[in-house]
Design an enzyme around this catalytic site. Sequence first.
Site, short mmCIF file in Angstrom:
data_model
loop_
_atom_site.label_atom_id
_atom_site.label_comp_id
_atom_site.label_asym_id
_atom_site.label_seq_id
_atom_site.Cartn_x
_atom_site.Cartn_y
_atom_site.Cartn_z
N HIS A 121 0.88 -1.18 0.00
CA HIS A 121 0.00 0.00 0.00
C HIS A 121 0.92 1.24 0.00
O HIS A 121 2.03 1.19 0.54
CB HIS A 121 -0.82 -0.06 1.29
CG HIS A 121 -1.88 0.97 1.41
ND1 HIS A 121 -1.63 2.27 1.79
CD2 HIS A 121 -3.22 0.89 1.23
CE1 HIS A 121 -2.77 2.94 1.83
NE2 HIS A 121 -3.75 2.13 1.50
N ASP A 196 3.19 -4.76 8.06
CA ASP A 196 2.00 -3.92 7.90
C ASP A 196 0.80 -4.87 7.97
O ASP A 196 0.52 -5.60 7.02
CB ASP A 196 2.07 -3.20 6.55
CG ASP A 196 0.77 -2.46 6.22
OD1 ASP A 196 -0.17 -2.50 7.05
OD2 ASP A 196 0.69 -1.85 5.14
N GLN A 199 -4.51 -4.98 6.74
CA GLN A 199 -5.55 -5.87 6.21
C GLN A 199 -5.65 -7.17 6.99
O GLN A 199 -6.74 -7.68 7.23
CB GLN A 199 -5.28 -6.21 4.73
CG GLN A 199 -5.52 -5.07 3.78
CD GLN A 199 -6.95 -4.56 3.79
OE1 GLN A 199 -7.90 -5.31 3.99
NE2 GLN A 199 -7.11 -3.26 3.60
N LYS A 222 -10.36 -0.84 10.41
CA LYS A 222 -10.53 -1.99 9.51
C LYS A 222 -10.99 -3.23 10.27
O LYS A 222 -11.16 -4.30 9.69
CB LYS A 222 -9.24 -2.26 8.76
CG LYS A 222 -8.90 -1.11 7.81
CD LYS A 222 -7.90 -1.52 6.79
CE LYS A 222 -7.23 -0.32 6.14
NZ LYS A 222 -7.98 0.20 5.02
N CYS A 361 -4.60 2.54 -3.77
CA CYS A 361 -3.33 2.97 -3.15
C CYS A 361 -2.22 1.95 -3.40
O CYS A 361 -1.37 1.73 -2.51
CB CYS A 361 -3.49 3.25 -1.65
SG CYS A 361 -4.63 4.56 -1.30
#
Length: 544
Positions: A121, A196, A199, A222, A361
Amino acid sequence: MKTTDFDPQAFKSYFPALADDSIHYLDNAATTQKPASVIEAFSAYYSSTVGNAHRGSHRFSRAATETIESCRHRCAEFINAENANTMVFTQSCTAALNTLAKGLAENLQAGDEIILSLLEHHANLIPWQEVAEKKQLKLKFLPLKNGQLDWQAAKPLISDKTRIVSITACSNTLGCSSQLGELKKLLPKHCTFIVDAAQAIAHQQIDVQELECDFLCFSAHKMFGPEGLGILYGKQERLNDLPPLLSGGGMIQQVSLQNSSYLNAPHRFEAGSPATANVAAFSAALQFFKQWPLTQMQQHINDLCEQAHHRLSEFSELTLFSQANNTAAIVCFSLQQQELNIELADYLDQNGIAIRHGHHCTQPLLQELGQSSLLRASIAPYNQLNDIEALVNACAEFLSAQEQIKSETELSSNELDSKRAEEIKRAKSWQQRQKQLILWGKNISTKKDIQQAHLLIPGCESALWLEAKRGDGHWHFRHDSDARLIRGISALILSWVEGASSQEITDFDFTKAIDELQLKNYLSPSRSNGVYSLVEHLQNLAKD
Ligand code: PLP
């Protein structure tokens, strides 16, 4: 469909925003809806106990402090962190990644190397690009293989200069997981390993000790939590070595006029008054999330994801980019005629189906895939088969309407024909108007010669190029776009001022003309911004 003992309807009943069954929310990778308990926790904080945490001895400040510190403990438990001091509250996952890039780069030397991947991202790419440029660091990228991250390709990328590896646990565009355990085994000890988890957090049990990562970050929104709150996990000694991104109140040990000393983590990273309502709401989200069986929820969304892949694969006009069994239950696809993607997203929106269109993104990933845009439906546990059916049926309707449009032929050879603008004004409904605009756009010729960066009008979701020339005091325009509807709308706007003088353009009331056609009511903000930036561009031309 396999049966599971997770009841999606019961799960959905906790979400007030989804009470209307005509809504099909399939943009969960962008952000999830919020359960009532999260909304209530947010409002309860403002209704009764507002206080500035860590800033006073009175009961309100103490209560706010307790809200924040108890949530920190919950977060630590949630990702199996060593202790609560390893959990930092930030504004977002993006803010956490910026803190890492900017802080870690301070101790890097020119020539040091950072490994990222093609899946990242922009939040896990641009901060590294910035520090790489500033400190002359080298960025290297893990490639893809068969639509997945090729972690084995890390071997030849690693050198004695590799200092940082920062990788997404799960792609927000394709939904695939990154096999971080395998990747970690290849990394030398001296290398900082960042995950990261923006998600992955709603789909996988995250255990930072098992992952053996130095840092990990995600956003509350999220996983059914509030917006405006990110979480940065870091090994305690690594956090205490890291310079904070922000400084000021709440993060200091001692301050004199010339210098200051800082607290240890987590407070050294939390300068300024905290977002206590968000933290209170996130505590509620963590409690809510924990009540449900993750494996069964995952099974439920995987079943829906497989079903969606299966049904969409029956359309020959469409290409699927995600794999049916991906971790984040993402259905990523594109129409073969890419310029229609934006129209399909609009059509779905008109039918109450929210999916995402664009680059998600991840522009470098789209470049790798040879796509200018992708459509992404992303599934959450409150989604059900009727959401997938609504999506598939609306795609079918859209595609059959395209067949009809295909057979309609061009009426005028003049691309900026003002008669056409008059017909559009007379259209009885937006649907009819949209169809006319699409037909107009369809018949605007492709103009490769003007598809140049300096002719690009900024601010529009789709690319829009404009060439403006003045001869004998009159302006003449040529334009092109990668989306039919935008070509049509721009043709309409340009037809108002084709052949006009600068004074006539200045005098023309664009706002009134746009309002009369109710254009902005039907265009997504990113597109109506594009319409307005075209207008602004025309007005500026007329001023020069
Ligand atoms: N990383 C990934 C993989 C994401 O999907 C996102 C958001 O979509 C981010 C980082 C940035 O998260 P936020 O926008 O909440 O800061």
